[in-house]
Design an enzyme around this catalytic site. Structure first.
Site, PDB file in Angstrom:
ATOM      1  N   ASP A 283      48.384  34.967  53.671  1.00  0.00           N
ATOM      2  CA  ASP A 283      48.487  33.759  52.870  1.00  0.00           C
ATOM      3  C   ASP A 283      47.078  33.218  52.625  1.00  0.00           C
ATOM      4  OD1 ASP A 283      48.906  31.321  51.744  1.00  0.00           O
ATOM      5  OD2 ASP A 283      50.223  30.557  53.313  1.00  0.00           O
TER       6      ASP A 283
ATOM      7  N   ASP B 169      40.486  33.060  42.626  1.00  0.00           N
ATOM      8  CA  ASP B 169      40.996  33.210  41.266  1.00  0.00           C
ATOM      9  C   ASP B 169      42.489  32.908  41.358  1.00  0.00           C
ATOM     10  OD1 ASP B 169      40.805  33.910  38.518  1.00  0.00           O
ATOM     11  OD2 ASP B 169      41.609  35.895  38.962  1.00  0.00           O
TER      12      ASP B 169
ATOM     13  N   ALA C 236      43.348  38.561  44.904  1.00  0.00           N
ATOM     14  CA  ALA C 236      42.579  39.660  44.323  1.00  0.00           C
ATOM     15  C   ALA C 236      43.358  40.564  43.369  1.00  0.00           C
ATOM     16  CB  ALA C 236      41.981  40.515  45.435  1.00  0.00           C
ATOM     17  N   ALA C 237      44.662  40.676  43.555  1.00  0.00           N
ATOM     18  CA  ALA C 237      45.415  41.685  42.815  1.00  0.00           C
ATOM     19  C   ALA C 237      45.572  41.310  41.348  1.00  0.00           C
ATOM     20  CB  ALA C 237      46.790  41.868  43.451  1.00  0.00           C
ATOM     21  N   PRO C 238      45.519  42.283  40.432  1.00  0.00           N
ATOM     22  CA  PRO C 238      45.365  43.726  40.621  1.00  0.00           C
ATOM     23  C   PRO C 238      43.927  44.233  40.679  1.00  0.00           C
ATOM     24  CG  PRO C 238      45.769  43.270  38.318  1.00  0.00           C
ATOM     25  CD  PRO C 238      45.757  41.938  39.017  1.00  0.00           C
ATOM     26  N   GLY C 239      42.952  43.352  40.843  1.00  0.00           N
ATOM     27  CA  GLY C 239      41.624  43.845  41.181  1.00  0.00           C
ATOM     28  C   GLY C 239      40.600  43.914  40.079  1.00  0.00           C
ATOM     29  N   SER C 240      40.839  43.235  38.946  1.00  0.00           N
ATOM     30  CA  SER C 240      39.816  43.330  37.898  1.00  0.00           C
ATOM     31  C   SER C 240      38.510  42.695  38.377  1.00  0.00           C
ATOM     32  CB  SER C 240      40.298  42.704  36.588  1.00  0.00           C
ATOM     33  OG  SER C 240      40.834  41.432  36.803  1.00  0.00           O
ATOM     34  N   LYS C 241      38.624  41.590  39.115  1.00  0.00           N
ATOM     35  CA  LYS C 241      37.392  40.952  39.577  1.00  0.00           C
ATOM     36  C   LYS C 241      36.860  41.609  40.850  1.00  0.00           C
ATOM     37  CE  LYS C 241      38.922  36.865  37.213  1.00  0.00           C
ATOM     38  NZ  LYS C 241      40.315  37.324  36.977  1.00  0.00           N
TER      39      LYS C 241
ATOM     40  N   CYS D 172      43.138  30.804  34.755  1.00  0.00           N
ATOM     41  CA  CYS D 172      43.198  31.117  33.329  1.00  0.00           C
ATOM     42  C   CYS D 172      44.062  30.084  32.612  1.00  0.00           C
ATOM     43  CB  CYS D 172      43.718  32.534  33.105  1.00  0.00           C
ATOM     44  SG  CYS D 172      45.315  32.841  33.846  1.00  0.00           S
TER      45      CYS D 172
HETATM   46  C1  LIG Z   1      45.400  35.111  38.663  1.00  0.00           C
HETATM   47  S1  LIG Z   1      46.087  36.308  39.739  1.00  0.00           S
HETATM   48  C2  LIG Z   1      44.660  37.146  40.367  1.00  0.00           C
HETATM   49  C3  LIG Z   1      44.023  38.132  39.412  1.00  0.00           C
HETATM   50  C4  LIG Z   1      42.913  38.931  40.048  1.00  0.00           C
HETATM   51  N1  LIG Z   1      41.902  38.065  40.651  1.00  0.00           N
HETATM   52  C5  LIG Z   1      42.250  39.865  39.052  1.00  0.00           C
HETATM   53  O1  LIG Z   1      41.204  39.489  38.506  1.00  0.00           O
HETATM   54  O2  LIG Z   1      42.751  40.956  38.831  1.00  0.00           O
HETATM   55  C6  LIG Z   1      46.617  35.354  41.115  1.00  0.00           C
HETATM   56  C7  LIG Z   1      47.078  36.149  42.321  1.00  0.00           C
HETATM   57  O3  LIG Z   1      47.338  35.253  43.395  1.00  0.00           O
HETATM   58  C8  LIG Z   1      48.321  35.836  44.210  1.00  0.00           C
HETATM   59  N2  LIG Z   1      48.853  34.793  45.116  1.00  0.00           N
HETATM   60  C9  LIG Z   1      49.899  33.969  44.923  1.00  0.00           C
HETATM   61  N3  LIG Z   1      50.053  33.164  45.993  1.00  0.00           N
HETATM   62  C10 LIG Z   1      49.091  33.481  46.879  1.00  0.00           C
HETATM   63  C11 LIG Z   1      48.711  33.018  48.179  1.00  0.00           C
HETATM   64  N4  LIG Z   1      49.401  32.028  48.790  1.00  0.00           N
HETATM   65  N5  LIG Z   1      47.671  33.601  48.790  1.00  0.00           N
HETATM   66  C12 LIG Z   1      46.979  34.591  48.199  1.00  0.00           C
HETATM   67  N6  LIG Z   1      47.266  35.058  46.975  1.00  0.00           N
HETATM   68  C13 LIG Z   1      48.319  34.519  46.322  1.00  0.00           C
HETATM   69  C14 LIG Z   1      49.296  36.431  43.224  1.00  0.00           C
HETATM   70  O4  LIG Z   1      50.065  37.461  43.825  1.00  0.00           O
HETATM   71  C15 LIG Z   1      48.364  36.943  42.127  1.00  0.00           C
HETATM   72  O5  LIG Z   1      48.107  38.308  42.304  1.00  0.00           O
END
Ligand SMILES: C[S@@+](CC[C@H](N)C(=O)[O-])C[C@H]1O[C@@H](n2cnc3c(N)ncnc32)[C@H](O)[C@@H]1O
Lengths: 156, 294
Positions: free
Chosen positions: B151, B168, B101-106, B221
């Site tokens: 995780d 995402d 989810a981070a940083p939360g745009s979706k 992306c």
């Molecule tokens: C493409 S970004 C997400 C962007 C977010 N959905 C937004 O729209 O702002 C992918 C995210 O996956 C997280 N990530 C990496 N490995 C992960 C895991 N095993 N479980 C959950 N999240 C993970 C990363 O920290 C990163 O924030």
């Protein structure tokens, strides 16, 4: 309702009633705006979230946060910047309106002096036009800025 | 693909148009747009999202220094990044899982679509990104979320069943070269292989968090097939009772999923996944798959 892990405590209906009364007295925000949410507290902080969120079994989640930080108790209740931006338009009491120039300063984190709102004292909802900027602490013509550093408009 | 490749690369070189999403909790579209226009910005509607606008900087004030930004009236979000949440289509009072989810745009976008009701469990593993997530949720006036740090490949342990799940996924982000040329330099095949394995673990587990009748959206992306069709194909082969549905949004040009890549043949159903090419919508590249559970 399930109790969430950690020291967060869900407010019962008695506690919520007291909270709504306090907010109504201090800011004039009606209970009908606030009672569709649930409230949680830990030490002096209060969060709000949905009933749905608390209806789940949360014990297997590693929670980092729940809902939105709503306010903090001190002598009186202080609303967060974000809570004022969301609910400020419903406030009818302790609302302090700034002039344009002071509003800009306030958004950048500065205190405002030489104001003349003799009837006000304590935590206030700060607005400019239709914009609700955040909470402020007002005493004798001086408005102390309460917007968190990270949240301010940076100087440019 | 010769001419297409050239157009793709041409578009990668043009700097990306900035876009915003208006926060309906705080202001109407009309008002937000007219205020920004008064300040000298030029706004243009994004066809597939009525809350989205491309913004051209014309004023002396940077977008991030406007009162409207301070007030949380909009969120800066790339136009194609608005697509996954629209495709997932979360509704009021539903229970939704945002796995990465981070940083939360979706997350903020979904909370808005849900009118701040129901629940979004917003999960990530990265502590500093979770901080940014919580900051953005609070700033957006979002109340219907629980933020977790778990995780993504183990979230079925939560025991909660969700109406909708968004994955995402972390990816090699080829699609975002237009934002940042530097991502090109850390592209490598082992990286893509490792990511693809992680993505498979995450999406497989996420599918187990879904109610029957629920919907899962898998998005990245990047346009690398190993991270997209390859992952969806793995999921479809592994779990029975999942079906890919076509992605349709007004004003958005999409292309079909690729069925074959470097000798590997994918599950036929990945054809209904959507590839979003930079040159088709003047956006970042994106991949979106909508998967329905029986
Ligand atoms: C493409 S970004 C997400 C962007 C977010 N959905 C937004 O729209 O702002 C992918 C995210 O996956 C997280 N990530 C990496 N490995 C992960 C895991 N095993 N479980 C959950 N999240 C993970 C990363 O920290 C990163 O924030």
């Amino acid at each position: 309702m399930q109790q969430p892990p950690s020291a967060l405590k869900i407010m019962n209906s008695r506690e919520k009633k007291d909270l709504f009364k306090e907010i109504k007295e201090q800011y004039g925000i009606e209970k009908t705006i606030l009672n569709k949410y649930e409230y949680l507290e830990r030490s002096d902080k209060i969060w709000l979230t949905t009933r749905c969120a608390l209806s789940k079994d949360l014990k297997n989640l590693r929670m980092e946060g729940i809902g939105m930080l709503f306010g903090r108790r001190s002598a009186t209740l202080k609303l967060t910047t974000n809570a004022v931006q969301l609910f400020g338009k419903h406030a009818t009491r302790n609302v302090l309106e700034l002039e344009e120039e002071d509003a800009w300063k306030y958004m950048r984190g500065l205190d405002i002096s030489d104001l003349s709102h003799t009837e006000l004292s304590g935590y206030v909802v700060v607005k400019y036009g239709d914009d609700y900027l955040g909470c402020g602490l007002y005493k004798e013509g001086y408005l102390k800025n309460q917007i968190p550093k990270q949240r301010r408009i940076k100087k440019f | 693909m010769g001419r297409e490749n050239k157009r793709f690369l041409e578009y990668c070189r043009i700097p990306l148009r900035r876009a915003i999403r208006v926060n309906r909790f705080k202001i109407s579209c009309d008002e937000c747009v007219s205020r920004l226009e008064e300040e000298g910005f030029v706004l243009k509607s994004i066809p597939w999202n009525k809350w989205g606008f491309w913004v051209e900087d014309k004023g002396d004030v940077a977008l991030g220094n406007t009162p409207e930004h301070f007030l949380g009236y909009f969120y800066v979000q790339e136009a194609s990044s608005m697509i996954p949440a629209l495709v997932l289509g979360a509704k009021e009072e539903e229970t939704v899982l945002d796995v990465c989810a981070a940083p939360g745009s979706k997350t903020t976008q979904m909370a808005e679509m849900m009118e701040n009701t129901g629940l979004v469990v917003a999960n990530d593993t990265n502590i500093s990104r979770i901080k940014a997530l919580r900051y953005n949720l609070d700033k957006g006036g979002v109340v219907n979320t629980i933020v977790t740090r778990m995780d993504g490949a183990k979230l079925n342990r939560s025991g909660i069943e969700f109406d909708r799940v968004l994955v995402d996924a972390p990816c090699s982000c080829e699609g975002t070269v237009r934002k940042d040329w530097k991502v090109l330099s850390h592209w490598s095949e082992p990286l893509i292989f490792n990511l693809s394995r992680l993505q498979k673990h995450i999406v497989l587990n996420a599918s187990q968090c879904l109610k029957s009748g629920g919907v899962l959206v898998y998005s990245t992306c990047t346009l690398a097939p190993e991270e997209n069709e390859g992952v969806v194909s793995y999921l479809l082969d592994k779990v029975k009772g999942l079906r890919v549905e076509k992605v349709k949004l007004d004003g958005l040009k999409t292309r079909e999923g690729i069925l074959e890549w470097q000798g590997a043949r994918f599950n036929e159903d990945v054809r209904d996944c959507a590839r979003i090419y930079p040159q088709d919508n003047d956006s970042e590249g994106f991949f979106v798959a909508k998967i329905k559970k029986e």
